[in-house]
Design an enzyme around this catalytic site. Structure first.
Site, short mmCIF file in Angstrom:
data_model
loop_
_atom_site.label_atom_id
_atom_site.label_comp_id
_atom_site.label_asym_id
_atom_site.label_seq_id
_atom_site.Cartn_x
_atom_site.Cartn_y
_atom_site.Cartn_z
N LYS A 206 -5.94 -7.82 2.26
CA LYS A 206 -5.89 -9.46 2.81
C LYS A 206 -5.34 -9.83 4.34
O LYS A 206 -4.15 -8.52 4.95
CB LYS A 206 -5.15 -9.64 1.66
CG LYS A 206 -6.41 -10.00 0.69
CD LYS A 206 -5.55 -10.93 -0.44
CE LYS A 206 -6.36 -10.60 -1.69
NZ LYS A 206 -5.46 -11.23 -3.12
N ARG A 241 -4.91 -4.12 -7.46
CA ARG A 241 -6.41 -4.03 -7.37
C ARG A 241 -6.97 -3.99 -5.92
O ARG A 241 -5.43 -4.61 -5.05
CB ARG A 241 -6.88 -5.45 -7.26
CG ARG A 241 -8.49 -5.66 -7.09
CD ARG A 241 -8.67 -7.43 -7.46
NE ARG A 241 -10.18 -7.85 -7.47
CZ ARG A 241 -10.74 -8.18 -6.15
NH1 ARG A 241 -9.89 -7.75 -5.07
NH2 ARG A 241 -11.93 -8.16 -6.28
#
Length: 269
Positions: A206, A241
């Protein structure tokens, strides 16, 4: 949890695995590297992403799920969707878990789909829609605000007939949150154990990772993502994840050996 994006516009690997053959090859690679569960999504929810129609999302995901099951692979599959019709189609094709990044804000009917089918559900916190969620996110107290929102989502799922032990929560790093919000959530992430549900954390590749580590290309953010993942595991987080399965597998294996928390050869991501 290994990420399999079936979208042309995901921030990290959009367009690489859209076709069933390419997706199936990628699934075999992910399993070889230690993936325990696949998270398959047909709609990008990166900041600024536009909504995809139900029909398009089903067209992207169901043939791949069907190809995985037709090939004989029994790996657990999570369908990453905000929409009840997409979840219904994916579960019918062989998925077993519903992963809702909106925490039942986008389509409350998702809870009934999970309850009726017996599928476990992941409820993630987000503020706003992907199109605008990073424009001006605000919180009175981000940790408590996210906690309260997840508690409300859990209660909503229970009202539809789900049991709390069928639910996993995700604080939603990067979804309607700026870096100070994200860091506040990470620093006290163990608070969410008080919800009585397992916790999933998704920080892989991210933007926050890139900014803090000084790494621009998303595909080069695996080691820094794993560093945050190890911090989360040390706080009792049960699932990560991730995109970079092998990097996380190696780091978790070494961390487990050094900390005495796992047996030799034990892996997971």
């Amino acid at each position: 949890m290994g990420i399999l994006n079936l979208t042309p516009d995901s921030f990290s690997d959009g367009g690489r695995f859209n076709a069933p053959d390419a997706a199936l090859q990628r699934v075999h690679e992910m399993l070889d590297n230690g993936t325990d569960i696949l998270d398959i999504g047909g709609e990008s929810t990166r900041p600024g992403a536009a909504e995809v129609s139900v029909e398009e999302e089903i067209t992207r995901t169901v043939p791949v799920i069907d190809a995985i099951r037709t090939s004989g692979l029994q790996v657990p599959i999570s369908i990453d969707t905000r929409k009840a019709p997409v979840a219904t189609a994916a579960l019918a094709a062989g998925a077993q878990v519903v992963n809702d990044i909106s925490g039942l804000q986008f389509d409350p009917g998702l809870a009934q789909v999970a309850a009726d089918t017996g599928a476990p559900m992941i409820l993630m916190h987000s503020q706003g829609l992907p199109e605008t969620m990073q424009d001006d996110p605000r919180y009175d107290h981000v940790l408590l605000d996210v906690y309260d929102a997840l508690e409300t989502a859990i209660q909503q799922a229970e009202a539809a007939g789900m049991q709390r032990d069928q639910i996993m929560v995700d604080p939603g790093i990067g979804f309607g949150k700026r870096d100070p919000h994200n860091l506040a959530l990470l620093s006290r992430v163990s608070l969410f154990h008080a919800l009585g549900c397992p916790i999933l954390l998704g920080v892989s590749r991210k933007g926050m990772i890139g900014r803090l580590a000084g790494v621009e290309p998303p595909e080069a953010r695996g080691p820094a993502s794993a560093a945050v993942g190890l911090w989360a595991i040390s706080q009792g987080i049960q699932m990560l994840r991730v995109h970079d399965i092998e990097v996380h597998r190696q780091m978790i294996s070494l961390w487990s050996a050094a900390s005495g928390t796992g047996s030799e050869g034990e892996t997971g991501a």
